[in-house]
Scaffold this motif. Structure first.
Motif, PDB file in Angstrom:
ATOM      1  N   GLU A  20       0.833  -1.206   0.000  1.00  0.00           N
ATOM      2  CA  GLU A  20       0.000   0.000   0.000  1.00  0.00           C
ATOM      3  C   GLU A  20       0.870   1.259   0.000  1.00  0.00           C
ATOM      4  O   GLU A  20       0.605   2.218  -0.739  1.00  0.00           O
ATOM      5  CB  GLU A  20      -0.921  -0.022   1.217  1.00  0.00           C
ATOM      6  N   SER A  21       1.910   1.259   0.790  1.00  0.00           N
ATOM      7  CA  SER A  21       2.809   2.412   0.854  1.00  0.00           C
ATOM      8  C   SER A  21       3.530   2.625  -0.479  1.00  0.00           C
ATOM      9  O   SER A  21       3.673   3.756  -0.943  1.00  0.00           O
ATOM     10  CB  SER A  21       3.809   2.221   1.983  1.00  0.00           C
ATOM     11  N   ASN A  24       1.283   4.263  -2.942  1.00  0.00           N
ATOM     12  CA  ASN A  24       1.190   5.706  -2.684  1.00  0.00           C
ATOM     13  C   ASN A  24       2.432   6.435  -3.182  1.00  0.00           C
ATOM     14  O   ASN A  24       2.334   7.521  -3.761  1.00  0.00           O
ATOM     15  CB  ASN A  24       0.976   5.970  -1.196  1.00  0.00           C
ATOM     16  N   CYS A  25       3.600   5.846  -2.988  1.00  0.00           N
ATOM     17  CA  CYS A  25       4.833   6.470  -3.482  1.00  0.00           C
ATOM     18  C   CYS A  25       4.855   6.517  -5.007  1.00  0.00           C
ATOM     19  O   CYS A  25       5.308   7.507  -5.594  1.00  0.00           O
ATOM     20  CB  CYS A  25       6.055   5.713  -2.948  1.00  0.00           C
ATOM     21  N   ALA A  51       1.403   7.501   2.476  1.00  0.00           N
ATOM     22  CA  ALA A  51       2.493   6.514   2.539  1.00  0.00           C
ATOM     23  C   ALA A  51       3.179   6.571   3.899  1.00  0.00           C
ATOM     24  O   ALA A  51       3.450   5.530   4.508  1.00  0.00           O
ATOM     25  CB  ALA A  51       3.501   6.761   1.417  1.00  0.00           C
ATOM     26  N   THR A  54       0.968   5.007   6.507  1.00  0.00           N
ATOM     27  CA  THR A  54       0.931   3.552   6.374  1.00  0.00           C
ATOM     28  C   THR A  54       2.189   2.912   6.938  1.00  0.00           C
ATOM     29  O   THR A  54       2.129   1.897   7.647  1.00  0.00           O
ATOM     30  CB  THR A  54       0.730   3.154   4.890  1.00  0.00           C
TER      31      THR A  54
END
Length: 102
Positions: A20-21, A24-25, A51, A54
């Motif tokens: 998930e992070s 986002n990145c 991010a 998370t």
């Protein structure tokens, strides 16, 4: 040193949070492209902070497991590097703002 493997539910949760992070990145990177000039300020900050949140959630999950398994509190605090954190809510530091001007 403890040689017990990470419990499978914790391992799966960490994999999910890292993925998930990373997504986002990747979104932050997408909005750095020239064709995104009209939205880059807004659309880089949202996923960047998501991010960071998370990753923080992942660290807290691991810390909760360590605490649950009776890790020494002092050792846990040292490994969390709590003193090295800076709250984003306080805004950018002068040192950070100078970086882009260089």
């Amino acid at each position: 040193m403890d040689s017990t493997p990470m419990p499978e539910p914790l391992r799966r949760a960490i994999h999910h949070l890292v993925s998930e992070s990373v997504q986002n990145c990747q979104e932050v990177l997408r909005y750095t492209e020239p064709d995104q000039a009209h939205t880059w300020k807004r659309m880089t900050l949202y996923p960047a902070t998501d991010a960071a949140d998370t990753i923080d959630m992942m660290a807290q999950l691991i810390a909760a497991y360590c605490e649950h398994t009776n890790m020494d509190p002092h050792t846990l605090q040292n490994r969390l590097h709590g003193g090295a954190q800076q709250l984003r809510a306080h805004g950018p530091m002068k040192r950070t703002a100078r970086t882009w001007r260089a």
